[in-house]
Motif scaffolding. Structure first.
Motif, PDB file in Angstrom:
ATOM      1  N   GLN A  61      27.032  -8.942 -35.739  1.00  0.00           N
ATOM      2  CA  GLN A  61      28.414  -8.568 -35.704  1.00  0.00           C
ATOM      3  C   GLN A  61      29.363  -9.720 -36.201  1.00  0.00           C
ATOM      4  OE1 GLN A  61      28.411  -7.896 -31.272  1.00  0.00           O
ATOM      5  NE2 GLN A  61      28.272  -5.663 -31.560  1.00  0.00           N
ATOM      6  N   SER A 124      27.902  -3.974 -36.093  1.00  0.00           N
ATOM      7  CA  SER A 124      29.519  -4.186 -36.051  1.00  0.00           C
ATOM      8  C   SER A 124      30.089  -3.613 -34.911  1.00  0.00           C
ATOM      9  CB  SER A 124      29.992  -3.436 -37.485  1.00  0.00           C
ATOM     10  OG  SER A 124      31.500  -4.152 -37.616  1.00  0.00           O
ATOM     11  N   SER A 125      31.243  -4.097 -34.582  1.00  0.00           N
ATOM     12  CA  SER A 125      32.007  -3.863 -33.204  1.00  0.00           C
ATOM     13  C   SER A 125      33.411  -3.615 -33.692  1.00  0.00           C
ATOM     14  CB  SER A 125      31.926  -4.738 -32.414  1.00  0.00           C
ATOM     15  OG  SER A 125      32.738  -4.868 -31.388  1.00  0.00           O
ATOM     16  N   SER A 177      30.119  -9.329 -25.974  1.00  0.00           N
ATOM     17  CA  SER A 177      28.829  -8.553 -26.693  1.00  0.00           C
ATOM     18  C   SER A 177      27.540  -9.177 -25.771  1.00  0.00           C
ATOM     19  CB  SER A 177      29.021  -9.190 -28.074  1.00  0.00           C
ATOM     20  OG  SER A 177      27.996  -8.603 -28.791  1.00  0.00           O
TER      21      SER A 177
END
Length: 251
Positions: A61, A124-125, A177
């Protein structure tokens, strides 16, 4: 209060957990509850798997959200608003809605019941891109222009200026996260079938299956094992989290 109750229950005998009105302080703390919870399955393997998955997701990420956030915050290109809007739209889509096509895709590549299969769907975020973009937008343009006058490349600007100034935001996102994926139950349940890839939340759920009855003291001991690393990470990073929500002047 919930944490205090969890700690209290984890040190009680099973009959003490059923007392009404409940008692907060165990009469005779039972430390063996933690050993019993740990021995219900390969908890060391579960913990290692959780660490590999959570840290692996976080590293991927960071590699994707930092350049994406910089592009949306500081680079002008055709369709940037549309693309950023599409990124934000993904926040409205629950993972349970798209897990089937993702599951089938990973199955086609032979990634079921593997660490990589647990990591890749979260490489990914959208939330991370949004949060970091807002942090990058606080950096004065004059700093970037000065760096460009010194012939600094865009990657050098990101690494030497943007990332250090946005460190509190990055630490905050990293904590969010890590907690989310350390506690994730649904995706590991769907993706794994063997003990070699299962994570701690599945191990905690297994305690009830092994014991066969609602042994709340053992379950709470297991849950305390689960949240202990999260509490440690929070204590270490809480100063950076506070700074992320406080205005930072640029020296």
């Amino acid at each position: 209060m919930p944490f205090a109750w969890m700690i209290s229950t984890s040190l009680k005998t099973l009959p003490e957990t059923m007392i009404f009105p409940p008692e907060w302080i165990p009469r005779d703390p039972v430390w063996s509850n933690f050993a019993q919870a740990w021995n219900t399955g390969p908890f060391l393997q579960y913990a290692v798997n959780s660490l590999i998955v959570s840290v692996g997701i976080l590293l991927l990420q960071m590699l994707t959200i930092i350049p994406a956030a910089y592009a949306f915050a500081r680079c002008k290109f055709a369709g940037s608003r549309l693309l950023f809007g599409l990124v934000m739209v993904t926040l409205m889509i629950p993972s349970q809605l798209i897990f089937l096509p993702v599951y089938l895709e990973l199955s086609a590549f032979g990634l079921l019941d593997t660490h990589l299969g647990l990591i890749l769907p979260f490489a990914s975020s959208a939330f991370g891109i949004f949060l970091l973009r807002q942090g990058f937008m606080q950096v004065p343009e004059e700093l970037l222009e000065a760096a460009r006058l010194d012939l600094a490349s865009e990657w050098s600007i990101i690494a030497r200026i943007m990332v250090p100034l946005a460190k509190p935001v990055l630490v905050t996102f990293a904590l969010f996260s890590f907690i989310a994926h350390w506690n994730d139950y649904f995706w590991p349940l769907v993706m794994t079938t063997s003990e070699t890839a299962r994570t701690l939340p599945l191990g905690i759920a297994k305690i009830r299956e092994v014991e066969g009855v609602a042994t709340w003291n053992i379950l709470m001991a297991g849950n305390l094992i689960l949240v202990a690393p999260i509490l440690l990470v929070f204590v270490v990073s809480q100063r950076q989290i506070i700074r992320a929500f406080v205005y930072n002047g640029v020296k």
